[in-house]
Design an enzyme around this catalytic site. Structure first.
Site, mmCIF file in Angstrom:
data_model
loop_
_atom_site.group_PDB
_atom_site.id
_atom_site.type_symbol
_atom_site.label_atom_id
_atom_site.label_comp_id
_atom_site.label_asym_id
_atom_site.label_seq_id
_atom_site.Cartn_x
_atom_site.Cartn_y
_atom_site.Cartn_z
ATOM 1 N N PRO A 264 0.860 -1.322 -0.208
ATOM 2 C CA PRO A 264 0.163 0.087 -0.001
ATOM 3 C C PRO A 264 1.204 1.075 -0.455
ATOM 4 C CG PRO A 264 0.468 -0.887 1.838
ATOM 5 C CD PRO A 264 0.808 -1.806 1.172
ATOM 6 N N ASP A 265 0.566 2.173 -0.547
ATOM 7 C CA ASP A 265 1.072 3.821 -0.420
ATOM 8 C C ASP A 265 0.332 3.830 1.413
ATOM 9 O OD1 ASP A 265 -1.629 4.062 -0.356
ATOM 10 O OD2 ASP A 265 -1.056 5.749 -2.756
ATOM 11 N N PHE A 266 1.170 5.650 1.212
ATOM 12 C CA PHE A 266 0.992 5.656 2.606
ATOM 13 C C PHE A 266 -0.650 7.200 2.226
ATOM 14 C CE2 PHE A 266 5.541 5.035 2.427
ATOM 15 C CZ PHE A 266 5.374 4.556 3.500
ATOM 16 N N ARG A 267 -0.459 7.554 1.858
ATOM 17 C CA ARG A 267 -1.548 8.161 1.871
ATOM 18 C C ARG A 267 -3.036 8.330 0.971
ATOM 19 N NH1 ARG A 267 2.975 10.607 2.545
ATOM 20 N NH2 ARG A 267 3.174 12.395 4.084
ATOM 21 N N ASN B 255 10.950 4.576 -1.308
ATOM 22 C CA ASN B 255 10.271 3.382 -0.831
ATOM 23 C C ASN B 255 11.631 2.963 -0.011
ATOM 24 O OD1 ASN B 255 8.127 4.448 -2.615
ATOM 25 N ND2 ASN B 255 8.648 2.701 -4.217
ATOM 26 N N ASP C 273 10.868 -0.580 0.158
ATOM 27 C CA ASP C 273 10.508 -1.787 -0.117
ATOM 28 C C ASP C 273 11.658 -2.800 -0.757
ATOM 29 O OD1 ASP C 273 10.656 -0.995 -3.200
ATOM 30 O OD2 ASP C 273 8.456 -0.687 -2.494
ATOM 31 N N HIS D 93 15.202 7.467 1.901
ATOM 32 C CA HIS D 93 14.325 7.369 2.727
ATOM 33 C C HIS D 93 15.067 6.209 3.382
ATOM 34 C CE1 HIS D 93 10.923 10.442 2.051
ATOM 35 N NE2 HIS D 93 12.010 10.831 2.248
#
Length: 399
Positions: free
Chosen positions: A139-142, A213, A215, A232
């Site tokens: 899933p994305d964050f927002r 990302n 991941d 990040h």
């Protein structure tokens, strides 16, 4: 995929890449191939649009992997979910007197692919966010209702971002490690977008890939570490968070702890051990700052994919390229637009002044947009082949 690709050839490609669990019949593959072939022939701009947007139909992605449908072999079951909604390629309406670096402003995507074909774009930087990984099941964050932050209520956090806040982590590390178990690399297959970045690297066109990302899917897809800047951080390494210790721990050791539902502690000072993900309250990796000035100064095409451009300093990187460098945004919605000259995207040349218009926009799914680019470049077979080879290798590893 070329226009001349036969249905039999398409069927063979799809049989190889889709039939992971032996449940897809040849008839299913033939039907899907026919759909792909038809889509490849329907990529002209619609003539009845009057809102400044051009809609393209492109080859559908070769299925998607759902984490909920994982098979026992650890690969996951691929399902053909049908064609994605059409992409919308923005057709700019430039003010009188404003010129454009795009030879064909009615089709900026064709102008960009021509730049790549002719070699005028050969030092490409890709900036990516969570939108390139959603088709992998991450899933994305927002996104409202489905984004990561929307799904964190079960952890009873004071606010969603707390799970990635260093002060909260020091006090209550358990929620992060529960989430880390769900997101940990090795459980997801890279998307078409990741393999498009890999293809740029393979062809010697990728100067650097900057990603928000965590991941590691670019690495999993085969992009070399020296071409990646994980702005990040990521799960690729881990360190003790003790300020006087900072001992490094191997990824396999941390993974074992996380999957055994154990919170990792340093064997030297007993502080928490955390994957090298940049939390709120921490500085970005030094590699980010060491490379960005030289990288963006030499960039001759910037591709931005799947990001809200809300988190700084990453979001501000789009302003670091030269003022004449073309920039392409691929996203589900318009983001990062100018409110003043020289700051952000300017898709319609509103702030161009004496400078040429240089921003292109494709609205829609990142994977579909990468397939469109590959189609225009004549790279479709190679792109799908990279993914099919990866899936075949993963199959053999789990036999």
């Amino acid at each position: 995929m070329t226009r001349e690709t036969s249905i039999d050839e398409l069927t063979k490609q799809l049989d190889e890449s889709l039939d992971l669990d032996g449940k897809h019949t040849s008839q299913e593959a033939t039907t899907a191939a026919a759909d792909l072939g038809a889509a490849a022939d329907e990529d002209s701009v619609s003539d009845n649009l009057s809102d400044g947007e051009s809609t393209y139909s492109v080859p559908s992605a070769v299925g998607s992997l759902s984490s909920e449908d994982s098979s026992d072999d650890g690969i996951g079951r691929v399902e053909v979910t049908g064609p994605a909604p059409p992409l919308t390629v923005h057709r700019p309406s430039l003010p009188v007197g404003v010129t454009s670096i795009f030879a064909n402003t009615a089709s900026t995507i064709d102008s960009i692919t021509e730049m790549i074909k002719t070699g005028s774009a050969k030092s490409i930087i890709v900036m990516a966010g969570a939108g390139i990984s959603t088709d992998a099941g991450i899933p994305d964050f927002r996104s409202p209702g489905t984004g990561l932050y929307a799904n964190l209520q079960k952890y009873r956090l004071p606010y969603p971002e707390a799970i990635f806040t260093i002060d909260y982590f020091r006090r209550k590390p358990k929620p992060f490690f529960v989430l880390a178990k769900e997101l940990y690399p090795g459980q997801f297959v890279p998307t078409i977008s990741h393999f498009f970045v890999k293809l740029l690297a393979k062809r010697g066109l990728l100067h650097r890939h900057y990603t928000q990302n965590i991941d590691c899917l670019e690495r999993v897809a085969g992009v070399e570490s020296d071409l990646i800047v994980e702005a990040h951080g990521s799960f690729h390494a881990a360190h003790c968070i003790g300020s006087k210790c900072r001992k490094e721990f191997p990824q396999d050791w941390v993974r074992e702890k996380i999957f055994n539902d154990s919170i990792p502690h340093c064997d030297k000072c007993n502080s928490l051990v955390k994957p090298d993900i940049t939390f709120f309250g921490e500085g970005l990796p030094t590699r980010f700052f060491d490379l960005l000035e030289g990288d963006f100064a030499s960039c001759d095409l910037l591709i931005v994919m799947g990001t809200s451009l809300q988190v700084h300093p990453f979001a501000a990187l789009i302003n670091e390229v030269q003022s004449t460098t073309p920039r392409l945004l691929i996203n589900r919605e318009r983001v990062g637009e100018s409110k003043t000259r020289g700051m952000g995207f300017d898709f319609d040349g509103s702030f161009a002044g004496s400078m040429p218009h240089r921003d292109a926009l494709v609205l829609g799914d990142c994977d579909e947009a990468c397939l469109l680019l590959a189609d225009r470049l004549g790279w479709t077979d190679e792109l799908l082949g990279l993914r099919a080879a990866f899936i075949e290798k993963r199959k053999l590893e789990h036999i």
